[in-house]
Design a protein around this motif. Structure first.
Motif, PDB file in Angstrom:
ATOM      1  N   PRO A 105       0.817  -1.210   0.000  1.00 50.58           N
ATOM      2  CA  PRO A 105       0.000   0.000   0.000  1.00 50.58           C
ATOM      3  C   PRO A 105       0.858   1.271   0.000  1.00 50.58           C
ATOM      4  CG  PRO A 105      -0.057  -1.071   2.146  1.00 50.58           C
ATOM      5  CD  PRO A 105       0.738  -1.957   1.259  1.00 50.58           C
ATOM      6  N   PRO A 106       0.335   2.357  -0.579  1.00 51.92           N
ATOM      7  CA  PRO A 106       1.096   3.611  -0.561  1.00 51.92           C
ATOM      8  C   PRO A 106       1.259   4.113   0.880  1.00 51.92           C
ATOM      9  CG  PRO A 106      -1.123   3.975  -1.401  1.00 51.92           C
ATOM     10  CD  PRO A 106      -0.948   2.500  -1.254  1.00 51.92           C
ATOM     11  N   LEU A 107       2.311   4.879   1.098  1.00 50.55           N
ATOM     12  CA  LEU A 107       2.616   5.322   2.462  1.00 50.55           C
ATOM     13  C   LEU A 107       1.481   6.180   3.037  1.00 50.55           C
ATOM     14  CD1 LEU A 107       4.685   5.219   4.693  1.00 50.55           C
ATOM     15  CD2 LEU A 107       5.895   7.121   3.628  1.00 50.55           C
ATOM     16  N   ARG A 108       0.828   6.988   2.176  1.00 48.92           N
ATOM     17  CA  ARG A 108      -0.208   7.889   2.702  1.00 48.92           C
ATOM     18  C   ARG A 108      -1.385   7.124   3.302  1.00 48.92           C
ATOM     19  NH1 ARG A 108       0.002   8.073  -2.538  1.00 48.92           N
ATOM     20  NH2 ARG A 108      -1.695   7.137  -3.729  1.00 48.92           N
ATOM     21  N   SER A 109      -1.542   5.831   2.901  1.00 49.42           N
ATOM     22  CA  SER A 109      -2.679   5.083   3.447  1.00 49.42           C
ATOM     23  C   SER A 109      -2.296   4.325   4.712  1.00 49.42           C
ATOM     24  CB  SER A 109      -3.214   4.121   2.397  1.00 49.42           C
ATOM     25  OG  SER A 109      -2.345   3.019   2.293  1.00 49.42           O
ATOM     26  N   ARG A 110      -1.058   4.474   5.163  1.00 49.80           N
ATOM     27  CA  ARG A 110      -0.656   3.795   6.418  1.00 49.80           C
ATOM     28  C   ARG A 110       0.167   4.783   7.239  1.00 49.80           C
ATOM     29  NH1 ARG A 110       4.705   1.124   4.328  1.00 49.80           N
ATOM     30  NH2 ARG A 110       4.379   1.220   2.103  1.00 49.80           N
ATOM     31  N   SER A 111      -0.504   5.890   7.600  1.00 40.92           N
ATOM     32  CA  SER A 111       0.241   6.986   8.223  1.00 40.92           C
ATOM     33  C   SER A 111       0.841   6.593   9.567  1.00 40.92           C
ATOM     34  CB  SER A 111      -0.638   8.224   8.338  1.00 40.92           C
ATOM     35  OG  SER A 111      -1.825   7.878   9.007  1.00 40.92           O
ATOM     36  N   GLU A 112       0.310   5.525  10.210  1.00 40.03           N
ATOM     37  CA  GLU A 112       0.917   5.129  11.486  1.00 40.03           C
ATOM     38  C   GLU A 112       2.337   4.592  11.311  1.00 40.03           C
ATOM     39  OE1 GLU A 112      -1.699   3.773   9.864  1.00 40.03           O
ATOM     40  OE2 GLU A 112      -2.380   1.940  10.897  1.00 40.03           O
ATOM     41  N   ASP A 113       2.728   4.272  10.063  1.00 48.01           N
ATOM     42  CA  ASP A 113       4.097   3.791   9.832  1.00 48.01           C
ATOM     43  C   ASP A 113       5.092   4.924   9.603  1.00 48.01           C
ATOM     44  OD1 ASP A 113       3.214   1.211  10.051  1.00 48.01           O
ATOM     45  OD2 ASP A 113       3.113   0.829   7.885  1.00 48.01           O
ATOM     46  N   ILE A 114       4.581   6.145   9.350  1.00 45.71           N
ATOM     47  CA  ILE A 114       5.469   7.216   8.897  1.00 45.71           C
ATOM     48  C   ILE A 114       6.553   7.553   9.926  1.00 45.71           C
ATOM     49  CG2 ILE A 114       5.570   9.656   8.235  1.00 45.71           C
ATOM     50  CD1 ILE A 114       2.846   9.256   6.860  1.00 45.71           C
ATOM     51  N   ILE A 115       6.153   7.760  11.182  1.00 46.52           N
ATOM     52  CA  ILE A 115       7.140   8.157  12.193  1.00 46.52           C
ATOM     53  C   ILE A 115       8.114   7.013  12.495  1.00 46.52           C
ATOM     54  CG2 ILE A 115       7.415   8.910  14.609  1.00 46.52           C
ATOM     55  CD1 ILE A 115       6.434  11.102  12.681  1.00 46.52           C
ATOM     56  N   LEU A 116       7.585   5.794  12.506  1.00 42.72           N
ATOM     57  CA  LEU A 116       8.455   4.627  12.707  1.00 42.72           C
ATOM     58  C   LEU A 116       9.539   4.575  11.644  1.00 42.72           C
ATOM     59  CD1 LEU A 116       6.091   1.584  13.368  1.00 42.72           C
ATOM     60  CD2 LEU A 116       7.837   2.511  14.888  1.00 42.72           C
ATOM     61  N   LEU A 117       9.107   4.754  10.390  1.00 42.40           N
ATOM     62  CA  LEU A 117      10.053   4.710   9.275  1.00 42.40           C
ATOM     63  C   LEU A 117      11.027   5.876   9.362  1.00 42.40           C
ATOM     64  CD1 LEU A 117       7.631   3.644   6.436  1.00 42.40           C
ATOM     65  CD2 LEU A 117       9.822   2.537   6.872  1.00 42.40           C
ATOM     66  N   ALA A 118      10.513   7.064   9.692  1.00 44.68           N
ATOM     67  CA  ALA A 118      11.380   8.245   9.774  1.00 44.68           C
ATOM     68  C   ALA A 118      12.463   7.994  10.823  1.00 44.68           C
ATOM     69  CB  ALA A 118      10.547   9.471  10.130  1.00 44.68           C
ATOM     70  N   ASP A 119      12.082   7.494  11.993  1.00 42.12           N
ATOM     71  CA  ASP A 119      13.068   7.214  13.046  1.00 42.12           C
ATOM     72  C   ASP A 119      14.074   6.164  12.592  1.00 42.12           C
ATOM     73  OD1 ASP A 119      12.163   9.032  14.890  1.00 42.12           O
ATOM     74  OD2 ASP A 119      10.730   7.647  15.813  1.00 42.12           O
ATOM     75  N   PHE A 120      13.557   5.160  11.895  1.00 44.89           N
ATOM     76  CA  PHE A 120      14.433   4.095  11.393  1.00 44.89           C
ATOM     77  C   PHE A 120      15.489   4.664  10.434  1.00 44.89           C
ATOM     78  CE2 PHE A 120      15.115   1.142   7.808  1.00 44.89           C
ATOM     79  CZ  PHE A 120      15.700   0.068   8.474  1.00 44.89           C
ATOM     80  N   PHE A 121      15.045   5.506   9.495  1.00 44.40           N
ATOM     81  CA  PHE A 121      15.995   6.068   8.523  1.00 44.40           C
ATOM     82  C   PHE A 121      16.972   7.037   9.200  1.00 44.40           C
ATOM     83  CE2 PHE A 121      12.508   5.099   5.361  1.00 44.40           C
ATOM     84  CZ  PHE A 121      13.160   3.996   4.837  1.00 44.40           C
ATOM     85  N   LEU A 122      16.478   7.813  10.158  1.00 48.10           N
ATOM     86  CA  LEU A 122      17.363   8.750  10.865  1.00 48.10           C
ATOM     87  C   LEU A 122      18.485   7.990  11.569  1.00 48.10           C
ATOM     88  CD1 LEU A 122      14.938  11.321  12.561  1.00 48.10           C
ATOM     89  CD2 LEU A 122      16.413  11.680  10.572  1.00 48.10           C
ATOM     90  N   GLN A 123      18.120   6.941  12.264  1.00 46.44           N
ATOM     91  CA  GLN A 123      19.133   6.158  12.978  1.00 46.44           C
ATOM     92  C   GLN A 123      20.133   5.544  12.020  1.00 46.44           C
ATOM     93  OE1 GLN A 123      17.646   3.307  15.743  1.00 46.44           O
ATOM     94  NE2 GLN A 123      16.452   4.838  16.860  1.00 46.44           N
ATOM     95  N   HIS A 124      19.585   4.977  10.972  1.00 50.88           N
ATOM     96  CA  HIS A 124      20.433   4.319   9.981  1.00 50.88           C
ATOM     97  C   HIS A 124      21.437   5.308   9.363  1.00 50.88           C
ATOM     98  CE1 HIS A 124      21.480   1.720   6.630  1.00 50.88           C
ATOM     99  NE2 HIS A 124      21.165   2.704   5.807  1.00 50.88           N
ATOM    100  N   ARG A 125      20.950   6.466   8.948  1.00 48.58           N
ATOM    101  CA  ARG A 125      21.826   7.450   8.301  1.00 48.58           C
ATOM    102  C   ARG A 125      22.794   8.091   9.283  1.00 48.58           C
ATOM    103  NH1 ARG A 125      21.779   5.993   3.148  1.00 48.58           N
ATOM    104  NH2 ARG A 125      19.701   6.138   2.218  1.00 48.58           N
TER     105      ARG A 125
END
Ligand SMILES: Nc1ncnc2c1ncn2[C@@H]1O[C@H](COP(=O)(O)OP(=O)(O)OP(=O)(O)O)[C@@H](O)[C@H]1O
Ligand SMILES: [Mg+2]
Length: 452
Positions: free
Chosen positions: A317-337
């Motif tokens: 599904p597109p990201l806009r339809s699962r907004s509860e994942d957005i912050i999780l993913l953002a934190d994941f990418f921040l840590q990774h980078r």
């Protein structure tokens, strides 16, 4: 078959006495404990009395069919392995069985070796599932696919489907907008399968000029073209015993679609300039952001190939339809980078968090990953916020102010089309997406205004 020996107990459901005897003999010879019955009703009675590792059932049975049995099993014995035998040429039954939760299917007539391999895999994954269930009960619903971030219901369903079908050889068609994680899903399917130690070969069907595509896919004998001095190994052969990922399958030229279909049906290829066929063992996964059903209607995609690929569809599904994942993913990418670049982990302010959640993410997870990378490097909150605001503003600006004295509609439409093409360096797929219309509708309009 040593891993299956002695321990596997299998319930065989087959109404044809000869077939049943033959299958039992083959399986018993491999050390498998077989209990055989001739109907769905008898099978259900037995399942109520004792445990099995797996069920191997024919589709066609008197009275209740193999599909009824499958439905019963999925409802009452979630982790029991289930393989459906389907009649030759009834791909629809295979699709239905996989949809109802079969672990695999075998099209009749099958070889002894195919049967044993399939049973070995299904038993293994049924046991893994049982272990997994114990583990995840112990860990309290911790995610099973570690690098696949997302706890939304939609993504949990995707994870479950991936875990269920990973260790089979069924072809999988992965649908989803650009940047949603289609390739990630394909890699997860490979990594969770028995083929994990073999190669995962990815090929972008849209990136190969059509005149070179056949050799690229199927290989070529020395001298098949002017200037070819040695045999060329194609991608299919390179993926032998492993997984072949056909990305952007919608871009595959029609001539190659026929050859791919042949491979999926027969398991063989013929390199360019060769007369002999080669038998290969390749699991095929495909992905597309295009609407293949639409392409079938317009004659741009073979219907038979579509059905053969679409045995198990996965839609990310597109990201806009699962907004509860957005912050999780953002934190994941921040840590990774932050780790990658050896910089301090930046903090997301409440305002940024809200901005991230309300943004529509046209480029999906990839766009989020890029924005977080930039934020780690520049630590510029204003820039991040304005990126989210600007686009949101244009997204919301659906109401145009029409001039008082009217508009020349055709001229306006033509300008929109040209502008979209200009912005995307002539890329039609991207331009169509930009104008939020189907590719077909876009092409139709280009032709209408002779803009092609
Ligand atoms: N659920 C997720 N968790 C973590 N990373 C993700 C997730 N989904 C996607 N990504 C990351 O986002 C990026 C885009 O994913 P991927 O390349 O799989 O998308 P795609 O659907 O194949 O895109 P395209 O259609 O543009 O090829 C990758 O870097 C991938 O690792
Ligand atoms: Mg991709």
């Amino acid at each position: 078959m040593s891993d299956v020996q002695n321990t596997t107990t299998l319930l065989l459901v087959e109404d044809d006495l000869q077939q049943r005897k033959l299958l039992t003999a083959i399986l018993v010879n491999e050390g498998i404990e077989v209990v055989d019955v001739s109907s769905c009703e008898e099978a259900i009675l037995l399942l109520k009395q004792r445990t099995f590792d797996m069920v191997f059932s024919d589709w066609k049975l008197p009275h209740l069919s193999g599909l009824e049995l499958l439905k019963y099993v999925r409802k009452n014995h979630v982790n029991l392995g289930f393989v459906m035998a389907t009649a030759h040429g009834t791909i629809g039954h295979a699709v239905e069985a996989m949809n109802e939760g079969a672990d695999d299917y075998l099209a009749k007539p099958f070889q002894r070796q195919e049967l044993l391999l399939c049973i070995s895999k299904v038993t293994k994954s049924a046991r893994l599932k049982q272990q997994n269930q114990l583990l995840s009960e112990a860990l309290g619903k911790q995610q099973q696919l570690v690098e696949f971030v997302g706890t939304s219901k939609q993504m949990q369903d995707v994870h479950k489907l991936i875990s269920r079908i990973a260790n089979t050889d069924v072809t999988v068609l992965i649908n989803g907008e650009s940047g949603t994680g289609k390739e990630l899903a394909a890699r997860a399917l490979h990594r969770l399968s028995d083929r994990q130690s073999q190669r995962f070969v990815a090929i972008n069907c849209g990136a190969i000029p059509s005149e070179l595509a056949e050799a690229e896919f199927f290989g070529a004998k020395k001298g098949a073209f002017t200037g070819s001095h040695q045999d060329k190994i194609g991608k299919f052969e390179a993926a032998d015993n492993g997984t072949l990922f056909l990305d952007e399958i919608g871009e595959l030229p029609l001539a190659l679609q026929a050859k791919l279909l042949r491979f999926l049906q027969e398991g063989t290829i013929t390199p360019l300039g060769d007369t002999a066929e080669k038998k290969l063992n390749v699991r095929v996964l495909a992905a597309t952001h295009r609407d293949l059903v639409d392409m079938v209607k317009t004659g741009d995609f073979r219907e038979d190939l579509f059905y053969r690929l679409n045995i198990v569809p996965i839609t990310i599904p597109p990201l806009r339809s699962r907004s509860e994942d957005i912050i999780l993913l953002a934190d994941f990418f921040l840590q990774h980078r932050a780790k990658q670049y050896g910089v301090e982990l930046p903090v997301l302010s409440q305002e940024v968090r809200e901005g991230l959640v309300s943004y529509a993410w046209p480029g999906n997870v990839r766009e989020l990953s890029n924005k977080m990378e930039r934020f780690v490097l520049l630590a510029d909150e204003l820039e991040l916020l304005s990126g989210l605001e600007n686009l949101r503003a244009t997204q919301n600006k659906a109401e145009f102010q029409l001039p008082e004295n009217g508009v020349n509609w055709d001229e306006f439409e033509k300008q929109c089309l040209s502008e979209a093409l200009k912005r995307h360096a002539g890329n039609k797929t991207k331009s169509a997406k930009f104008l939020q219309m189907s590719y077909k509708a876009f092409l139709y309009r280009l032709e209408k205004y002779s803009l092609d």
